[in-house]
Design a protein around this motif. Structure first.
Motif, mmCIF file in Angstrom:
data_model
loop_
_atom_site.group_PDB
_atom_site.id
_atom_site.type_symbol
_atom_site.label_atom_id
_atom_site.label_comp_id
_atom_site.label_asym_id
_atom_site.label_seq_id
_atom_site.Cartn_x
_atom_site.Cartn_y
_atom_site.Cartn_z
ATOM 1 N N HIS A 7 0.798 -1.223 0.000
ATOM 2 C CA HIS A 7 0.000 0.000 0.000
ATOM 3 C C HIS A 7 0.835 1.280 0.000
ATOM 4 C CE1 HIS A 7 -3.687 -2.217 0.400
ATOM 5 N NE2 HIS A 7 -3.221 -2.860 1.445
ATOM 6 N N HIS A 8 2.139 1.157 -0.101
ATOM 7 C CA HIS A 8 2.986 2.344 -0.031
ATOM 8 C C HIS A 8 2.726 3.331 -1.169
ATOM 9 C CE1 HIS A 8 6.295 0.796 2.905
ATOM 10 N NE2 HIS A 8 5.080 0.761 3.420
ATOM 11 N N GLN A 9 2.548 2.842 -2.376
ATOM 12 C CA GLN A 9 2.342 3.747 -3.516
ATOM 13 C C GLN A 9 1.071 4.582 -3.332
ATOM 14 O OE1 GLN A 9 2.453 1.856 -7.355
ATOM 15 N NE2 GLN A 9 1.875 3.717 -8.422
ATOM 16 N N THR A 34 -7.987 4.315 -5.322
ATOM 17 C CA THR A 34 -7.392 3.604 -6.454
ATOM 18 C C THR A 34 -8.259 2.431 -6.900
ATOM 19 O OG1 THR A 34 -6.110 2.042 -5.107
ATOM 20 C CG2 THR A 34 -5.070 4.168 -5.626
ATOM 21 N N HIS A 35 -8.060 2.061 -8.145
ATOM 22 C CA HIS A 35 -8.668 0.860 -8.702
ATOM 23 C C HIS A 35 -7.564 0.133 -9.454
ATOM 24 C CE1 HIS A 35 -10.950 -1.435 -11.826
ATOM 25 N NE2 HIS A 35 -11.571 -1.819 -10.723
ATOM 26 N N ARG A 36 -7.206 -1.038 -8.970
ATOM 27 C CA ARG A 36 -6.146 -1.843 -9.572
ATOM 28 C C ARG A 36 -4.848 -1.043 -9.748
ATOM 29 N NH1 ARG A 36 -10.132 -4.764 -13.853
ATOM 30 N NH2 ARG A 36 -11.204 -6.013 -12.297
ATOM 31 N N GLY A 37 -4.513 -0.244 -8.733
ATOM 32 C CA GLY A 37 -3.269 0.511 -8.739
ATOM 33 C C GLY A 37 -3.330 1.850 -9.444
ATOM 34 N N PHE A 101 -10.120 0.054 3.216
ATOM 35 C CA PHE A 101 -9.625 1.317 3.756
ATOM 36 C C PHE A 101 -8.198 1.138 4.243
ATOM 37 C CE2 PHE A 101 -14.142 0.881 4.295
ATOM 38 C CZ PHE A 101 -14.646 2.086 3.836
ATOM 39 N N VAL A 102 -7.340 2.060 3.855
ATOM 40 C CA VAL A 102 -5.945 2.042 4.286
ATOM 41 C C VAL A 102 -5.635 3.434 4.821
ATOM 42 C CG1 VAL A 102 -3.543 1.739 3.558
ATOM 43 C CG2 VAL A 102 -5.359 0.350 2.506
#
Length: 170
Positions: A7-9, A34-37, A101-102
């Motif tokens: 999840h860093h990005q 995000t969705h798929r990065g 959620f992050v």
């Protein structure tokens, strides 16, 4: 199981939004969805100096993402926030269909992700939810310490959250 490093990005992008908020004199909560990065929504806290509690970063960001006609299903997206979503934001996002959620820094005063959904009415009780906390926490903490340490800040000054944040080691 998802690793925190995965999840860093997303959190780095939320931190960029939080820095923009801080530079504007706002409470430094930044958020991306995000969705798929791929980022499909971004925003940060607005109007904290006016005393308005409506324009929280998560609500601003969800609104921007959901207004796009090409928006994927919210359950397929991830919400990244530099601070744990408050109860208002968490419930709003849940009702809007978000399930992952992050966050970076815990909101010991108003965080909503610890809410026991199982003890609520069926609408909430049956929602599968994933919450990952503490992602890039020290980077998020540094922004909140700058905010609460500023003599120009009056937002939540001397609150439990401010005292807790300023007492943390960087």
């Amino acid at each position: 199981m998802t690793r925190v490093e995965d999840h860093h990005q997303g959190m780095r992008a939320a931190l960029d939004e939080a820095r923009q908020a801080l530079e504007a004199g706002e409470f430094p909560v930044g958020c991306v969805i995000t969705h798929r990065g791929r980022i499909v929504g971004r925003g940060h806290r607005l109007n904290s100096r006016s005393g308005s509690e409506i324009d929280h970063a998560e609500v601003v960001t969800a609104r921007s993402a959901l207004l796009d006609p090409a928006c994927p299903e919210p359950a397929e997206m991830i919400v990244y926030s530099t601070m744990e979503p408050c109860l208002m934001c968490y419930a709003t996002l849940l009702l809007s269909g978000f399930r992952t959620f992050v966050y970076g820094y815990e909101d010991i005063m108003g965080g909503g992700t610890g809410l026991d959904l199982g003890s609520l009415p069926p609408l909430y009780r049956e929602m599968p939810v994933t919450v990952v906390g503490g992602v890039l926490r020290s980077d998020c903490l540094a922004l909140f310490q700058r905010f609460f340490g500023s003599e120009h800040n009056d937002y939540w000054r001397d609150s439990l959250l401010a005292r807790h944040t300023l007492a943390q080691k960087p």
